[in-house]
Design a protein around this motif. Structure first.
Motif, short mmCIF file in Angstrom:
data_model
loop_
_atom_site.label_atom_id
_atom_site.label_comp_id
_atom_site.label_asym_id
_atom_site.label_seq_id
_atom_site.Cartn_x
_atom_site.Cartn_y
_atom_site.Cartn_z
N ILE A 111 0.85 -1.08 -0.21
CA ILE A 111 0.07 -0.16 -0.05
C ILE A 111 0.89 1.25 0.03
O ILE A 111 1.82 1.41 0.82
CB ILE A 111 -0.97 -0.03 1.29
CG1 ILE A 111 -0.27 -0.08 2.47
CG2 ILE A 111 -1.94 -1.07 1.13
CD1 ILE A 111 -1.07 0.21 3.82
N ASN B 110 -9.49 -5.04 -5.09
CA ASN B 110 -8.92 -3.92 -5.36
C ASN B 110 -8.41 -3.40 -6.64
O ASN B 110 -7.87 -2.40 -6.94
CB ASN B 110 -7.34 -3.84 -4.54
CG ASN B 110 -7.41 -4.05 -3.17
OD1 ASN B 110 -7.86 -3.24 -2.43
ND2 ASN B 110 -7.15 -5.19 -2.41
N LYS C 277 -9.50 -1.50 -10.49
CA LYS C 277 -10.12 -0.41 -10.67
C LYS C 277 -11.51 -0.41 -10.88
O LYS C 277 -12.36 0.44 -10.37
CB LYS C 277 -9.48 0.22 -12.16
CG LYS C 277 -8.17 0.41 -12.05
CD LYS C 277 -7.40 0.67 -13.53
CE LYS C 277 -6.05 0.82 -13.57
NZ LYS C 277 -5.27 1.10 -14.93
N ASN C 278 -12.14 -1.33 -11.26
CA ASN C 278 -13.49 -1.70 -11.42
C ASN C 278 -14.06 -3.02 -11.21
O ASN C 278 -14.28 -3.94 -11.79
CB ASN C 278 -13.97 -1.52 -12.91
CG ASN C 278 -15.52 -1.56 -13.10
OD1 ASN C 278 -16.33 -1.47 -12.37
ND2 ASN C 278 -15.86 -1.42 -14.51
N PRO D 14 -7.15 -2.90 3.83
CA PRO D 14 -6.42 -1.73 3.22
C PRO D 14 -6.24 -2.34 1.83
O PRO D 14 -5.98 -3.38 1.66
CB PRO D 14 -5.42 -1.17 4.01
CG PRO D 14 -4.92 -2.56 4.78
CD PRO D 14 -6.07 -3.29 5.07
N PRO D 15 -6.44 -1.27 0.97
CA PRO D 15 -6.39 0.37 1.00
C PRO D 15 -7.89 0.71 0.79
O PRO D 15 -8.00 1.86 1.36
CB PRO D 15 -5.56 0.92 -0.05
CG PRO D 15 -5.71 0.00 -1.23
CD PRO D 15 -5.82 -1.48 -0.57
N LYS D 16 -8.71 -0.18 0.42
CA LYS D 16 -9.98 0.32 0.00
C LYS D 16 -11.10 -0.30 1.03
O LYS D 16 -12.53 0.26 0.75
CB LYS D 16 -10.56 -0.08 -1.27
CG LYS D 16 -9.82 0.34 -2.37
CD LYS D 16 -10.17 -0.32 -3.82
CE LYS D 16 -9.49 0.46 -4.91
NZ LYS D 16 -9.90 0.02 -6.40
N GLY D 17 -10.75 -0.87 2.14
CA GLY D 17 -11.66 -1.32 3.14
C GLY D 17 -12.60 -2.64 2.55
O GLY D 17 -13.51 -2.57 3.20
N VAL D 18 -12.17 -3.29 1.54
CA VAL D 18 -13.11 -4.18 0.96
C VAL D 18 -12.87 -5.44 1.86
O VAL D 18 -11.92 -5.67 2.49
CB VAL D 18 -12.56 -4.48 -0.33
CG1 VAL D 18 -13.40 -5.77 -0.81
CG2 VAL D 18 -12.93 -3.45 -1.35
#
Length: 294
Positions: A49, A207, A209-210, A267-271
């Motif tokens: 990250i 994580n 892009k889409n 992390p980093p997106k909290g998924v």
């Protein structure tokens, strides 16, 4: 000295040198330094990250092992060096002594055991497929005569190549240099699917892009255990690593660490990967094993 005697002496010296180089704890104590590896894109095991900070389940296993190494060699201020490795170079660099310990996302199998020693298994996975939802790929038969990605130096590339040959699917396999590169081959439509360990595919998708445009599909081709790697002929260091992981399994610390990285936001997106422990891993917590895949 006769040539045969000279050669015997040379070989003996080489053997002693090799044995000495394998004794990791002595090397660490003498140098006051241990070098450990990390992966840059093996979510949620070991990944970056930012530009330099590696995090993940295997990173925390590595840190627990380092703490036990400090105690064992009585070096509270032990220097720790972190080295990025890839699927392709992780085994050669361990064997030649460039670094001392690998805990990432490496399958414990009999072929690799000829070069390295594996410690107690800490995860179980299998090869599946990451694809775009728009591709209409649902299983392996849908890949007939299509371009499929995998990553250089992985067992998955071997598995999918053999499956294609056995089933006469005539896939065209292209290899990314790392998992991010292989994912990009799918995202950019240069491949219709990415064959890899399912847990790594879920991590990459989370994580991406889409993420909503991707899905993991297909039957699991085989069950493979992940384990940390140490150099061969170093039973003392293997025993220490086994001891750390086994203690964590028995104390409940391993289960808490698993929950942090597999069933909680990461992390980093909290998924949240929402991946409960497999039956194989639960059994391994009760009776820790370093048994390899075939």
């Amino acid at each position: 000295m006769k040539f045969s005697t000279l050669m015997t002496a040379v070989l003996l010296t080489a053997g002693l040198a090799s044995t000495a180089s394998a004794q990791t704890l002595k090397k660490v104590a003498d140098s006051n330094k241990i070098t450990v590896s990390y992966r840059e894109a093996s979510v949620p095991f070991s990944y970056l990250i930012g530009s330099t900070k590696a995090v993940g389940f295997s990173v925390e296993l590595t840190e627990a092992i380092i703490d036990d190494v400090r105690k064992k060699v009585k070096k509270p201020n032990l220097e720790v060096a972190y080295m990025p490795v890839t699927s392709q170079n992780r085994i050669p660099l361990l064997v030649n002594g460039t670094y001392d310990l690998e805990c990432g996302s490496t399958t414990n199998n009999t072929v690799r055991s000829k070069d390295v020693t594996f410690t107690v298994n800490h995860f179980y996975t299998g090869t599946r497929l990451l694809t775009k939802k728009s591709s209409n790929i649902k299983n392996y038969a849908d890949l007939t005569k299509k371009v499929v990605a995998s990553t250089t130096g992985t067992t998955n590339a071997q598995v999918i190549r053999k499956y294609s040959a056995d089933k006469k699917l005539d896939m065209q396999l292209i290899l990314g240099k790392d998992h991010d590169d292989s994912l990009l081959l799918v995202e950019s439509d240069r491949a219709v699917a990415f064959a890899m360990d399912d847990i790594l595919l879920f991590g990459l998708m989370a994580n991406a892009k889409n993420p909503a445009s991707l899905e993991v599909v297909g039957d699991s081709l085989q069950v493979e255990p992940y384990a940390c790697m140490v150099r061969k002929d170093d039973p003392e260091f293997k025993a220490l690593v086994d001891g750390t992981i086994t203690r964590m399994m028995k104390s409940g610390e391993f289960a808490r660490l698993y929950a942090k990285w597999f069933t909680s936001p990461i992390p980093p997106k909290g998924v949240n990967l929402n991946l409960p422990m497999s039956a194989e891993l639960k059994a391994n917590l009760k009776t820790p094993s370093d048994k390899p895949a075939i």
